[in-house]
Each structure stands twice: as C-alpha cells, then as structure tokens.
Design an enzyme around this catalytic site. Sequence first.
Site, PDB file in Angstrom:
ATOM      1  N   TYR A 165       0.483  -0.403   7.301  1.00  0.00           N
ATOM      2  CA  TYR A 165       1.014  -0.917   6.091  1.00  0.00           C
ATOM      3  C   TYR A 165       2.548  -1.342   5.856  1.00  0.00           C
ATOM      4  CZ  TYR A 165      -3.974   0.463   5.141  1.00  0.00           C
ATOM      5  OH  TYR A 165      -5.197   0.565   5.290  1.00  0.00           O
ATOM      6  N   CYS A 166       3.348  -0.465   6.176  1.00  0.00           N
ATOM      7  CA  CYS A 166       4.943  -0.627   6.236  1.00  0.00           C
ATOM      8  C   CYS A 166       5.119  -1.699   6.795  1.00  0.00           C
ATOM      9  CB  CYS A 166       5.470   0.780   6.967  1.00  0.00           C
ATOM     10  SG  CYS A 166       4.940   2.370   6.048  1.00  0.00           S
ATOM     11  N   ASN A 167       4.771  -2.062   8.047  1.00  0.00           N
ATOM     12  CA  ASN A 167       5.160  -3.343   8.683  1.00  0.00           C
ATOM     13  C   ASN A 167       4.691  -4.527   7.889  1.00  0.00           C
ATOM     14  OD1 ASN A 167       6.161  -2.021  11.089  1.00  0.00           O
ATOM     15  ND2 ASN A 167       4.043  -1.692  11.948  1.00  0.00           N
ATOM     16  N   LEU A 223       7.452  -4.970   5.339  1.00  0.00           N
ATOM     17  CA  LEU A 223       8.754  -5.516   5.928  1.00  0.00           C
ATOM     18  C   LEU A 223       8.713  -6.843   6.278  1.00  0.00           C
ATOM     19  CD1 LEU A 223       9.959  -2.845   8.470  1.00  0.00           C
ATOM     20  CD2 LEU A 223      10.382  -3.101   6.067  1.00  0.00           C
ATOM     21  N   CYS A 283       2.937   2.512  11.454  1.00  0.00           N
ATOM     22  CA  CYS A 283       2.314   2.371  10.070  1.00  0.00           C
ATOM     23  C   CYS A 283       2.183   0.821   9.748  1.00  0.00           C
ATOM     24  CB  CYS A 283       3.083   3.124   8.923  1.00  0.00           C
ATOM     25  SG  CYS A 283       2.310   2.715   7.260  1.00  0.00           S
TER      26      CYS A 283
END
Length: 218
Positions: free
Chosen positions: A90-92, A95, A88
């Site tokens: 967007y998730c990276n 983070l 994903c």
Amino acid sequence: MTLQAKLDAFKADFKAGKPPYNAPAEIHPVMERATAELIASAAAGKALKVGDKAPLFTLKDPDGNLVSSADLLAKGPLVLTFYRGVWCPYCNMELQALQAFLPTLQEVGANLVAISPQIAANSRKSVRTNGLEFPILSDTHNDVAQAFGLRFALPDYLVELYKNLRNDLPTFNDDPSWTLPMPARYVIGQDGVIRYAEVNPDYTQRPEPEAMLDALRG
C-alpha cells in the site's frame, strides 16, 4: 484510476488469495483486528494537525547525505509522507502516485520527501523499485514520527503474525522496538506551520495527491 481505487483493488485480490499473493486466509482477521484497535485508540487524534508548528529535523537520505527540513523550507513549501517500508504494498503504491504527481508539486515550488524507519539499503531498493525522483529519509527509531505524534507499537499478536510471515521489522529497520509510523501526509508552509495534514490509522486508506493542492497554492 484513483490511488484509492488501486489500493482497494489490491486489497480485494490480496484477501481473495489471488496469485501472486496467495496469502493464507487466517491472517486477514488478525490484521483487521490490529487496525480496528489502532483506530479505536484515537491515536491519530493526537498527531500534529493543521495550524501546528512542524518540528524541524535533519535525516540522512539513502546515500548518507544529511537533509534538513529547514533547508528545504527555505526553498518553498515541504510535503512529507510517512512511509512504513519497502515491504508494504500500500505504501509503495502511494509513493508511485506521489512520483506521478511530482511535476505538479515542482510547478508550485514544493519539495517532497518520504520519511521511513527502514535502513538505507531498503530505501535504495524502494527508490529503484518505485522509480522515485525524491528521497526516502531514514528516521531511525521513528524519532521524527514520534515528534509528529505518529509512532505506535505493534500489538504482540501482530508481531507474532509478522514473524510467521517473515516480515522481520527489526531487521528491516535495524531497531528491535517493533514500532511503525501511522501513514500520514503533511504540507508545511515556509513559516513552518502545517497547512495540510492527513493521518489515517488504517494503512489501506490513503488520500489522493490532489487533495493537498489547495494547501500548496494557498
């Protein structure tokens, strides 16, 4: 540039099919339908909120070491971010933003962990790719996500789309259930009470790291 501005720019390029994404145009209405239905389900309203007691958990880090939320809370407030997986973007990006914010968290004595259903090998890849100095804990079957009220099952039509895109969640997560956590970020005080909660069924929307500072300093 803010985190959300980066996410919006990526989303625009992704929908436009710009290299290196080259995503087929027909996938976007399907993904948007699934997000709209998750929002309409009001599932986010059932997740744990500010003032609720956070469930305790013990999970493994990418190296197989057990990490206990009770042990972390004994040292200071705890920041949790629920992470869908290395697949994903967007998730990276979230983070990476949290990693840049990590010195500020350390200044106020807070610990940060990400919680993901993906297998340890994928978490190790996430740590390397995103240059993380905090762990991604393996939440097998999304059990901790469920305890926070975040777990949801993908609709059948989205499962088919993911299969066509070779986004094989059962392999990524070693779990045949096709479930994910809604993206969420929590600040938990040393008393175990949630001080800050941000849950959004739209995975393209993420709060800025600075949004939790008042809760950490309060």
